[in-house]
Motif scaffolding. Structure first.
Motif, PDB file in Angstrom:
ATOM      1  N   MET A 159     -32.040  -4.184  -1.509  1.00 56.90           N
ATOM      2  CA  MET A 159     -31.485  -5.453  -1.043  1.00 56.90           C
ATOM      3  C   MET A 159     -30.511  -5.144   0.089  1.00 56.90           C
ATOM      4  SD  MET A 159     -29.179  -8.323  -3.040  1.00 56.90           S
ATOM      5  CE  MET A 159     -27.714  -7.251  -3.054  1.00 56.90           C
ATOM      6  N   ARG A 160     -30.820  -5.609   1.297  1.00 55.37           N
ATOM      7  CA  ARG A 160     -29.963  -5.391   2.465  1.00 55.37           C
ATOM      8  C   ARG A 160     -29.096  -6.616   2.696  1.00 55.37           C
ATOM      9  NH1 ARG A 160     -33.839  -4.039   7.297  1.00 55.37           N
ATOM     10  NH2 ARG A 160     -31.824  -3.785   8.342  1.00 55.37           N
ATOM     11  N   VAL A 161     -27.807  -6.402   2.905  1.00 52.25           N
ATOM     12  CA  VAL A 161     -26.851  -7.491   3.108  1.00 52.25           C
ATOM     13  C   VAL A 161     -26.165  -7.269   4.451  1.00 52.25           C
ATOM     14  CG1 VAL A 161     -24.869  -8.737   2.176  1.00 52.25           C
ATOM     15  CG2 VAL A 161     -26.480  -7.604   0.618  1.00 52.25           C
ATOM     16  N   LYS A 162     -26.278  -8.249   5.322  1.00 58.52           N
ATOM     17  CA  LYS A 162     -25.746  -8.107   6.673  1.00 58.52           C
ATOM     18  C   LYS A 162     -24.990  -9.365   7.068  1.00 58.52           C
ATOM     19  CE  LYS A 162     -27.257  -6.920  11.376  1.00 58.52           C
ATOM     20  NZ  LYS A 162     -28.443  -6.604  12.220  1.00 58.52           N
ATOM     21  N   THR A 163     -23.764  -9.199   7.533  1.00 60.79           N
ATOM     22  CA  THR A 163     -22.981 -10.322   8.053  1.00 60.79           C
ATOM     23  C   THR A 163     -23.609 -10.827   9.347  1.00 60.79           C
ATOM     24  OG1 THR A 163     -20.981  -9.370   7.118  1.00 60.79           O
ATOM     25  CG2 THR A 163     -20.692 -11.056   8.780  1.00 60.79           C
ATOM     26  N   GLY A 164     -23.654 -12.148   9.496  1.00 53.37           N
ATOM     27  CA  GLY A 164     -24.241 -12.703  10.701  1.00 53.37           C
ATOM     28  C   GLY A 164     -23.734 -14.096  10.990  1.00 53.37           C
TER      29      GLY A 164
ATOM     30  N   TRP B  19     -36.517  -5.572   0.178  1.00 55.19           N
ATOM     31  CA  TRP B  19     -37.551  -4.641   0.593  1.00 55.19           C
ATOM     32  C   TRP B  19     -38.070  -3.882  -0.617  1.00 55.19           C
ATOM     33  CZ3 TRP B  19     -38.234  -2.783   5.993  1.00 55.19           C
ATOM     34  CH2 TRP B  19     -37.505  -3.542   6.920  1.00 55.19           C
ATOM     35  N   SER B  20     -39.270  -3.320  -0.471  1.00 54.24           N
ATOM     36  CA  SER B  20     -39.782  -2.398  -1.480  1.00 54.24           C
ATOM     37  C   SER B  20     -40.529  -1.274  -0.788  1.00 54.24           C
ATOM     38  CB  SER B  20     -40.701  -3.111  -2.477  1.00 54.24           C
ATOM     39  OG  SER B  20     -41.985  -3.325  -1.938  1.00 54.24           O
TER      40      SER B  20
ATOM     41  N   ILE C  34     -40.007  -8.016   1.815  1.00 54.94           N
ATOM     42  CA  ILE C  34     -40.640  -9.018   0.966  1.00 54.94           C
ATOM     43  C   ILE C  34     -40.173 -10.422   1.332  1.00 54.94           C
ATOM     44  CG2 ILE C  34     -40.950  -9.792  -1.406  1.00 54.94           C
ATOM     45  CD1 ILE C  34     -40.370  -6.905  -2.277  1.00 54.94           C
ATOM     46  N   GLU C  35     -38.870 -10.570   1.502  1.00 54.05           N
ATOM     47  CA  GLU C  35     -38.318 -11.906   1.743  1.00 54.05           C
ATOM     48  C   GLU C  35     -36.956 -11.773   2.410  1.00 54.05           C
ATOM     49  OE1 GLU C  35     -37.295 -16.010  -0.807  1.00 54.05           O
ATOM     50  OE2 GLU C  35     -38.341 -14.320  -1.744  1.00 54.05           O
TER      51      GLU C  35
ATOM     52  N   PHE D 131     -32.794 -14.475  -4.829  1.00 49.01           N
ATOM     53  CA  PHE D 131     -34.197 -14.092  -4.934  1.00 49.01           C
ATOM     54  C   PHE D 131     -34.633 -14.182  -6.395  1.00 49.01           C
ATOM     55  CE2 PHE D 131     -32.762 -11.237  -1.398  1.00 49.01           C
ATOM     56  CZ  PHE D 131     -33.487 -11.841  -0.379  1.00 49.01           C
ATOM     57  N   GLU D 132     -35.914 -14.407  -6.591  1.00 47.95           N
ATOM     58  CA  GLU D 132     -36.515 -14.257  -7.915  1.00 47.95           C
ATOM     59  C   GLU D 132     -37.933 -13.758  -7.711  1.00 47.95           C
ATOM     60  OE1 GLU D 132     -36.893 -16.491 -12.234  1.00 47.95           O
ATOM     61  OE2 GLU D 132     -36.123 -17.574 -10.496  1.00 47.95           O
ATOM     62  N   LYS D 133     -38.224 -12.557  -8.243  1.00 47.73           N
ATOM     63  CA  LYS D 133     -39.506 -11.913  -8.022  1.00 47.73           C
ATOM     64  C   LYS D 133     -40.038 -11.328  -9.317  1.00 47.73           C
ATOM     65  CE  LYS D 133     -39.717 -12.635  -3.606  1.00 47.73           C
ATOM     66  NZ  LYS D 133     -40.745 -13.532  -3.047  1.00 47.73           N
ATOM     67  N   ALA D 134     -41.376 -11.312  -9.435  1.00 44.95           N
ATOM     68  CA  ALA D 134     -42.018 -10.674 -10.585  1.00 44.95           C
ATOM     69  C   ALA D 134     -41.994  -9.163 -10.389  1.00 44.95           C
ATOM     70  CB  ALA D 134     -43.453 -11.169 -10.724  1.00 44.95           C
TER      71      ALA D 134
END
Length: 351
Positions: A116-121, A138-139, A145-146, A185-188
């Motif tokens: 999980m990438r977190v970037k200020t913008g 990402w995976s 992914i999203e 996010f919510e992913k299987a």
């Protein structure tokens, strides 16, 4: 090397990674307990600073594979001021500056690696740009992914944000917020979690604090309780056996928070006393059933003084020098020295 390339390389490394650390059963880190054995531990949290052009990261292996797992933590982006540009050096010692830095979370499963990438913008609007957090998932198997942009209920710059990553029933749900949690996010996900870590991108500096990692195996002993058991305990001559309810508390909120106004049944078990849950949970309510063990008191050589194993709202045990004291009145004081807190239970007569 581009940011995308660095992420892909990092995902590949984690897919091959042998665990560096194996954690003990106690998966809580805060000011009271400290942040060891994290390499970047400080009294206030895990401080990851990066003045290079490669990602700085740490990885931590869970004590066992977790099919039902919750991770909670707070983050503070110390290099998130939109009016500044932050310096870092490339591998050939060229000085670079970056406006929006990034940090992230890594979760390793049995067959994949999630980042999980977190970037200020800033999110453009009709009048002016609005500060936001750009968060992407990402995976190693599928790439990006999203991606979402959070604007509300989030502090995108240098404030604290709370994060929760919950794997349950083969679904991963990631939530975040400054004052309350909202789904991101919510992913299987079919594979169990084997470890987690944090990283910081070029020019970045992030403080991770108040970390709790739970492997939610409901293996807590549970006792069958009916009216006859309650009546027998209430008629006991033992000063501890019977019904106890929360009376009052003195808590250092940054170190310890109560999970409810508990109603407990105390039963003697050999030399120990079991405090069993009856009612009153307000946090993680679905995790508690009548008869679950909330606390275990073991007598010390000193009259009326007991060593305590106390289970928090997630059923994780607190055992660090916790003591209980029973005086001449029907008040039991439980003291948490590392959390600078105490609570008092009052014995009640229901007959």
């Amino acid at each position: 090397m581009s940011t995308r390339r660095r992420i892909i390389v990092t995902l590949f490394i984690f897919s091959l990674l042998v665990p560096i650390y194996t954690l003990a059963d106690n998966l809580h880190w805060n000011k009271g307990r400290g942040y060891q054995p994290f390499p970047n531990a400080t009294p206030d949290g895990i401080l990851i600073s990066n003045s290079t052009d490669t990602l700085q990261w740490n990885y931590y292996s869970l004590p066992k594979v977790a099919e039902d797992f919750t991770l909670r933590f707070r983050s503070k982006n110390l290099h998130g001021n939109p009016g500044k540009r932050y310096r870092y050096l490339t591998s050939d010692l060229k000085e670079m500056r970056i406006k929006f830095t990034e940090w992230g979370l890594i979760m390793v499963t049995q067959a994949d690696t999630l980042v999980m990438r977190v970037k200020t913008g800033e999110q453009p609007s009709a009048i002016e740009s609005v500060p936001s957090l750009e968060i992407s998932l990402w995976s190693s198997s599928a790439g990006e992914i999203e991606k979402v942009n959070l604007i509300k209920n989030i502090n995108p710059f240098e404030g604290d944000n709370l994060w929760e990553c919950k794997l349950e029933n083969q679904h991963l749900k990631i939530s975040a917020g400054n004052t309350g949690l909202e789904k991101v996010f919510e992913k299987a996900i079919k594979e169990a979690i084997t470890g987690f870590g944090f990283f910081c991108g070029s020019g970045g500096e992030v403080l991770i604090s108040d970390i709790s990692a739970y492997i939610n195996d409901d293996d807590t002993p549970r006792f069958e309780i009916d009216e006859s058991v309650i009546q027998q305990a209430s008629l006991s001559n033992d000063p501890l056996e019977g019904i106890w309810m929360m009376f009052d508390r003195e808590l250092e909120e940054s170190l310890l928070k109560t999970g409810g106004d508990y109603k407990l049944l105390c039963l003697k078990d050999d030399n120990n006393y079991l405090f069993l849950y009856l009612d009153g949970a307000r946090v993680n309510v679905d995790n508690w059933s009548i008869g679950d063990v909330k606390a275990i008191l073991t007598p010390t050589p000193f009259h009326g003084i007991y060593n305590v194993e106390w289970k928090d709202a997630m059923k994780e045990s607190f055992v660090n020098d916790i003591r209980a004291q029973k005086g001449d009145t029907d008040i039991l004081t439980i003291m948490f020295p590392y959390q600078q807190s105490k609570l008092r239970l009052r014995k009640v007569n229901i007959l």
